[in-house]
Design a protein around this motif. Structure first.
Motif, PDB file in Angstrom:
ATOM      1  N   SER A 162       0.815  -1.217   0.000  1.00  0.00           N
ATOM      2  CA  SER A 162       0.000   0.000   0.000  1.00  0.00           C
ATOM      3  C   SER A 162       0.832   1.243   0.000  1.00  0.00           C
ATOM      4  O   SER A 162       0.357   2.342  -0.263  1.00  0.00           O
ATOM      5  N   SER A 163       2.163   1.161   0.345  1.00  0.00           N
ATOM      6  CA  SER A 163       3.019   2.348   0.412  1.00  0.00           C
ATOM      7  C   SER A 163       3.301   2.917  -0.968  1.00  0.00           C
ATOM      8  O   SER A 163       3.855   4.000  -1.091  1.00  0.00           O
ATOM      9  N   SER A 164       2.853   2.265  -2.041  1.00  0.00           N
ATOM     10  CA  SER A 164       3.111   2.766  -3.389  1.00  0.00           C
ATOM     11  C   SER A 164       2.111   3.825  -3.807  1.00  0.00           C
ATOM     12  O   SER A 164       2.173   4.341  -4.917  1.00  0.00           O
ATOM     13  N   ASN A 165       1.109   4.154  -2.945  1.00  0.00           N
ATOM     14  CA  ASN A 165       0.099   5.140  -3.289  1.00  0.00           C
ATOM     15  C   ASN A 165       0.730   6.539  -3.431  1.00  0.00           C
ATOM     16  O   ASN A 165       1.569   6.958  -2.626  1.00  0.00           O
ATOM     17  N   THR A 166       0.308   7.293  -4.447  1.00  0.00           N
ATOM     18  CA  THR A 166       0.764   8.680  -4.657  1.00  0.00           C
ATOM     19  C   THR A 166      -0.263   9.623  -4.070  1.00  0.00           C
ATOM     20  O   THR A 166      -1.444   9.552  -4.439  1.00  0.00           O
ATOM     21  N   PRO A 167       0.120  10.532  -3.143  1.00  0.00           N
ATOM     22  CA  PRO A 167      -0.855  11.458  -2.545  1.00  0.00           C
ATOM     23  C   PRO A 167      -1.480  12.347  -3.620  1.00  0.00           C
ATOM     24  O   PRO A 167      -0.835  12.683  -4.613  1.00  0.00           O
ATOM     25  N   PRO A 168      -2.729  12.761  -3.436  1.00  0.00           N
ATOM     26  CA  PRO A 168      -3.391  13.631  -4.418  1.00  0.00           C
ATOM     27  C   PRO A 168      -2.899  15.073  -4.293  1.00  0.00           C
ATOM     28  O   PRO A 168      -2.196  15.442  -3.360  1.00  0.00           O
ATOM     29  N   GLU A 169      -3.327  15.901  -5.260  1.00  0.00           N
ATOM     30  CA  GLU A 169      -2.980  17.314  -5.277  1.00  0.00           C
ATOM     31  C   GLU A 169      -4.241  18.136  -5.440  1.00  0.00           C
ATOM     32  O   GLU A 169      -5.219  17.666  -6.015  1.00  0.00           O
ATOM     33  N   VAL A 170      -4.185  19.399  -4.951  1.00  0.00           N
ATOM     34  CA  VAL A 170      -5.277  20.335  -5.165  1.00  0.00           C
ATOM     35  C   VAL A 170      -4.787  21.430  -6.105  1.00  0.00           C
ATOM     36  O   VAL A 170      -3.693  21.984  -5.937  1.00  0.00           O
ATOM     37  N   LEU A 171      -5.560  21.704  -7.114  1.00  0.00           N
ATOM     38  CA  LEU A 171      -5.174  22.670  -8.141  1.00  0.00           C
ATOM     39  C   LEU A 171      -6.223  23.768  -8.238  1.00  0.00           C
ATOM     40  O   LEU A 171      -7.408  23.543  -7.969  1.00  0.00           O
ATOM     41  N   SER A 172      -5.784  24.959  -8.672  1.00  0.00           N
ATOM     42  CA  SER A 172      -6.687  26.074  -9.026  1.00  0.00           C
ATOM     43  C   SER A 172      -7.672  26.391  -7.909  1.00  0.00           C
ATOM     44  O   SER A 172      -8.891  26.380  -8.096  1.00  0.00           O
ATOM     45  N   VAL A 173      -7.207  26.693  -6.691  1.00  0.00           N
ATOM     46  CA  VAL A 173      -8.084  27.059  -5.583  1.00  0.00           C
ATOM     47  C   VAL A 173      -8.425  28.543  -5.695  1.00  0.00           C
ATOM     48  O   VAL A 173      -7.537  29.388  -5.761  1.00  0.00           O
ATOM     49  N   THR A 174      -9.752  28.878  -5.716  1.00  0.00           N
ATOM     50  CA  THR A 174     -10.183  30.284  -5.851  1.00  0.00           C
ATOM     51  C   THR A 174     -11.408  30.515  -4.995  1.00  0.00           C
ATOM     52  O   THR A 174     -12.142  29.581  -4.656  1.00  0.00           O
ATOM     53  N   PHE A 175     -11.626  31.827  -4.645  1.00  0.00           N
ATOM     54  CA  PHE A 175     -12.867  32.251  -3.997  1.00  0.00           C
ATOM     55  C   PHE A 175     -13.907  32.519  -5.082  1.00  0.00           C
ATOM     56  O   PHE A 175     -13.590  33.019  -6.173  1.00  0.00           O
ATOM     57  N   VAL A 176     -15.163  32.202  -4.754  1.00  0.00           N
ATOM     58  CA  VAL A 176     -16.272  32.466  -5.671  1.00  0.00           C
ATOM     59  C   VAL A 176     -17.343  33.227  -4.894  1.00  0.00           C
ATOM     60  O   VAL A 176     -17.878  32.702  -3.907  1.00  0.00           O
TER      61      VAL A 176
END
Length: 884
Positions: A162-176
């Motif tokens: 299970s250690s082969s998992n790649t953590p996710p990323e957050v992109l394009s965070v904006t206020f609306v």
């Protein structure tokens, strides 16, 4: 003997079934051999099985994942093939061709393939290593275990870490939106990305207000309006998660909550209908979502579309500035001390006069109720207290309470726009140039039904009318309301008089008309509500008509008939044949009451027969089966009008009668009997074929000879005449037991063959037959009858023994028959009146003239046996075997 033969056949069948099973052993699969291999096919493995499709290079299997596997035994060799594949964990699905799942293991379902496939789904996480065991057999197809090749293989597959998992990323965070207010609200928007394709699970969202965490908004993507206020500073942190690992947190902000623009609403100018003596006042509501008070709001006034600067920011207009007919409008641009909101307008009001308004009256004509073909006209009247004249009039039309805008201000409504059942009203008002009167409304006007009109009418039939014709009427009518015809009145006129008993009839029967009468018909159209304008046809005279109601019949009888239908005798007999006269019956009626004469002509097979003109009965000697006769009958009145009717008939063939006679009587079992069909008859032709069915065997001929054994025998005779018709007769002949010699024995003494037998029925004549082959059927004929060959009559005697010198050095077969009632019982099958002797050791010199020899009769007997007896003996054998 019969039971012995059946026993041998059963033993042979069991041996065949037992031996055939060796060649197909394990062709439908085998389990429990994935590790030990196919040891029954040899003592060692010579092939190397392969298994592909497992994730060796990916660090092991992923829990719950499905993999497509393929396996075989290496290079293919000719012959049969099979396998056994087992996995220590996981499940199988999507089985390929000739692959089956048995007891949790895979194996073949047939042995014609050399490679196989299936899907394997990995077990749940934490299962650990999975072991795969495979055995493959390639057989050479020789039906034995020698020369085959087999082999086994074992593979171990670990579980992916299970250690082969790649953590996710957050992109394009904006206020609306990016410039929020309390009115717009506040939300966060972002894009989730995971290199492994994992779905988003467990993402954290944290909000801060002026630097302080707001726990009530944890994991919420938006902030409700109740949390927002002008001047606040907000930040947001997003930490995405794929259910296993979190990505790096991303923080945006701070963002400031800006001012919300104020709103001016519910603008109103009062009074609602201002006069030139009233003060005009502006009223409105001020609203600010931030709760800030009104500061610096701009008010502007417009007269006839032009701004009046001296009234800026005033909330009223003095009567001194107002005149009758002015058009005033006001606008409000709200301000909260920081910003202006949107400009809002009141709408235009027109200043009235202190002048008294006029009074209007209205009514619609035609007064009361109108029909759908009437145009509607409105009449508007008025009075004015000040004596002013009317400058303008407004008219509004209403259909069933709904305004019809197309007729606004029109004084008339065309008939095309109205329909039956509608209710119309008109409203009107007038103006003296300064003021409008009140609206006034007319009384309801209901559109009534418009009666229909007849547009065309015709009496049928067209052309000449006679007393044999029914009269009918057809008409067309129009209805402006679109109503269908209903309750129309139909009136018939005879010689200018209205005959009321015919009212409502669309058709007059021919029986009601009389020659020389004049008829016409009138229709008064109806639509279910009203009767409309009628129309009448011109008068038409009933003329002389030809005779009618003709009835013509053909068939067998004594004498023909022509005359009235009421006097016609019973109808001729059908179907007609050539044994009796062919007669014609004809009748007709003249509706004018005139006498009727008849003329008859005949045609045979399409050709006229002049000598039979006006003959009502054709004699039987001129008739033949299969002929087609046509009788043409002409019925005429004294004025020369006639009606012709034609009837056709085919002379039927009378089927033949089959009759069976037998001789001798009574018949003797085992002896020949004669079946005779010569007494069969055909009354109107000839019999051309005689067909027999004796115990299921077919024979032909008027007379046939048969040989039958004991018991009941069916005999069916079918005769065919020259027209193809058939007659049939069935008889059953019962015989007693076959009486013949018993205990026949044959011995060889030197060159002599000696026969002896037993007989208990009294003195008779015995006949001896010899054959070089057994007395059994050597084949079968086209109809299944048995054939007996090499049969020769070699002697006869009244004694119970007989001998001869062996004619040849070989096996000899003998049969002895006896006479019963003067008939030879030639019955040689399955009886003990036959015997054989081995004469192969007889001396070479043989006397071919035995004691009691009657060689002179050998040839006739042989001919009888071959030419006459074979078929009858075949019938006998067939019948006896079927009975057995």
């Amino acid at each position: 003997m019969r039971h012995t033969r059946r026993l041998l056949a059963i033993v042979l069948l069991i041996m065949l079934i037992s031996s055939s099973q060796v060649a197909i052993a394990n062709s439908n699969g085998k389990t429990g051999s994935s590790t030990s291999g196919c040891t029954c096919h040899g003592s060692s493995s010579t092939i190397s099985p392969s298994l592909s499709g497992l994730p060796w290079g990916a660090g092991g299997y992923t829990a719950g994942a499905t993999y497509s596997l393929n396996w075989d035994g290496g290079p293919h060799i000719p012959g049969d093939g099979g396998f056994n594949l087992d996995a220590s964990a996981g499940t199988w699905s999507n089985l390929g061709s000739q692959v089956q799942l048995v007891n949790g293991e895979l194996t073949h379902s047939s042995d014609s393939l050399r490679s196989w496939s299936a899907d394997w789904t990995a077990p749940s996480a934490g299962t650990g290593n999975v072991v795969f065991n495979l055995a493959v057999l390639y057989a050479n197809g020789n039906g034995a275990t020698s020369g085959d090749d087999w082999g086994t293989g074992t593979w171990t597959l670990g579980e992916a870490s299970s250690s082969s998992n790649t953590p996710p990323e957050v992109l394009s965070v904006t206020f609306v939106p990016t410039d929020p207010t309390r009115g717009t609200g506040l939300a966060v928007d972002y894009t989730y990305y995971d290199a492994d394709g994992d779905s988003e699970q467990g993402t954290q969202i944290r909000w801060k207000l002026n630097g302080n965490n707001v726990a009530d908004l944890d994991d919420q993507t938006s902030v409700s309006q109740t949390w927002l206020a002008k001047g606040q500073e907000w930040t947001c942190t997003v930490t995405v998660k794929d259910g296993t690992d979190q990505g790096d947190p991303v923080t945006i902000g701070p963002v400031t909550i800006n001012n919300t623009l104020p709103i001016a609403r519910n603008l109103e100018l009062t009074p609602e209908n201002p006069l030139d003596t009233d003060e005009l006042e502006l009223d409105y509501d001020y609203f600010d979502l931030d709760g800030e008070p009104q500061q610096g709001t701009e008010i502007r006034w417009y007269l006839d579309g032009a701004r009046i600067p001296e009234l800026d920011d005033e909330d009223s207009v003095s009567p001194l500035m107002i005149r009758s007919g002015d058009q005033w409008e006001a606008s409000v641009k709200p301000h909260d001390g920081d910003e202006f909101g949107e400009i809002v307008y009141t709408g235009v009001v027109v200043i009235g006069s202190s002048n008294n308004p006029p009074i209007a009256t209205v009514y619609v004509s035609p007064v009361g109720n109108a029909r759908t073909d009437d145009a509607l006209q409105v009449n508007v009247g008025w009075t004015d207290p000040d004596g002013d004249t009317v400058q303008s009039t407004e008219i509004r039309w209403f259909r069933d309470g709904v305004q019809v805008s197309a007729y606004n201000d029109l004084t008339a409504v065309l008939s095309e726009s109205t329909s039956k059942g509608e209710t119309w009203t008109a409203k009107a008002r007038v103006s003296d140039g300064l003021l409008w009167s009140n609206w006034v409304e007319s009384e309801d006007l209901i559109i009534l039904n418009t009666p229909p009109k007849v547009t065309s009418i015709e009496m049928f039939p067209s052309g000449k009318l006679t007393t044999s014709m029914n009269l009918s009427v057809s008409w067309e009518q129009s209805d402006v309301d679109g109503d269908s015809e209903m309750n129309s009145q139909i009136r018939w006129w005879v010689d200018g008089e209205w005959v009321r008993e015919y009212d409502g009839m669309t058709e007059i029967p021919a029986s009601e008309t009389v020659r020389d009468q004049s008829w016409s018909v009138q229709v008064v159209p109806g639509d279910g509500d009203d009767l409309g304008t009628s129309m009448k046809t011109t008068s038409r005279q009933i003329e002389n008509g030809a005779p009618g109601n003709m009835q013509v019949y053909l068939g067998n009888g004594d004498a023909g008939f022509t005359g009235e239908a009421s006097e016609m005798p019973s109808l001729p007999t059908l179907p007609a044949n050539s044994l009796e006269s062919l007669v014609v019956y004809a009748s007709a009626t003249d509706l004018d009451g005139e006498p009727v004469s008849f003329h008859v002509s005949w045609a045979r097979n399409g050709f006229s027969v002049p000598d039979l003109e006006d003959i009502l009965a054709i004699p039987a000697d001129r008739l033949e089966p299969g002929q087609t006769w046509i009788a043409t009958v002409t019925a005429s009145d004294p004025w020369g009008l006639s009606t012709i009717s034609e009837v056709e008939i085919e002379i039927a063939n009378v089927p033949p009668t089959a009759m069976i006679s037998t001789s001798p009587e009574p018949p003797v079992a085992g002896a020949f009997i004669t079946l005779d069909a010569s007494m069969s008859t055909d009354l109107d032709g000839d019999i051309i074929h005689h067909m027999w069915d004796v115990n299921g065997v077919s024979l032909t001929g008027e007379v046939v000879n048969v040989q039958l054994g004991a018991g009941s025998h069916s005999v069916m005779l079918t005769v065919v005449d020259d027209m193809g018709e058939t007659g049939m007769s069935v008889s059953y002949i019962t015989f007693g037991e076959v009486i013949t010699v018993s205990g026949l024995s044959a011995t060889l003494s030197g060159s002599e063959v000696e026969l002896s037998w037993e007989w208990t029925e009294g003195e008779t004549n015995f006949r001896i037959y010899r054959s070089s082959s057994p007395f059994t059927s050597s084949g079968h004929g086209a109809n299944g009858e048995a054939l007996v060959t090499d049969l020769e009559a070699v002697g006869e005697t009244t004694e119970l023994s007989w001998s001869e010198t062996a004619p040849v050095a070989s096996n000899l077969y003998y049969a002895v028959t006896a006479e019963i009632g003067g008939l030879e019982v030639l019955w040689l099958f399955e009886m003990d009146n036959t015997a054989s002797v081995d004469a192969s050791e007889a001396p070479n010199s043989i006397d071919i003239e035995p004691t009691g020899s009657i060689s002179a009769m050998s040839l006739p007997v042989t001919i009888i046996m071959l030419l006459v007896g074979l078929a009858s003996i075949g019938i006998t054998v067939f019948g006896r075997r079927r009975d057995a």
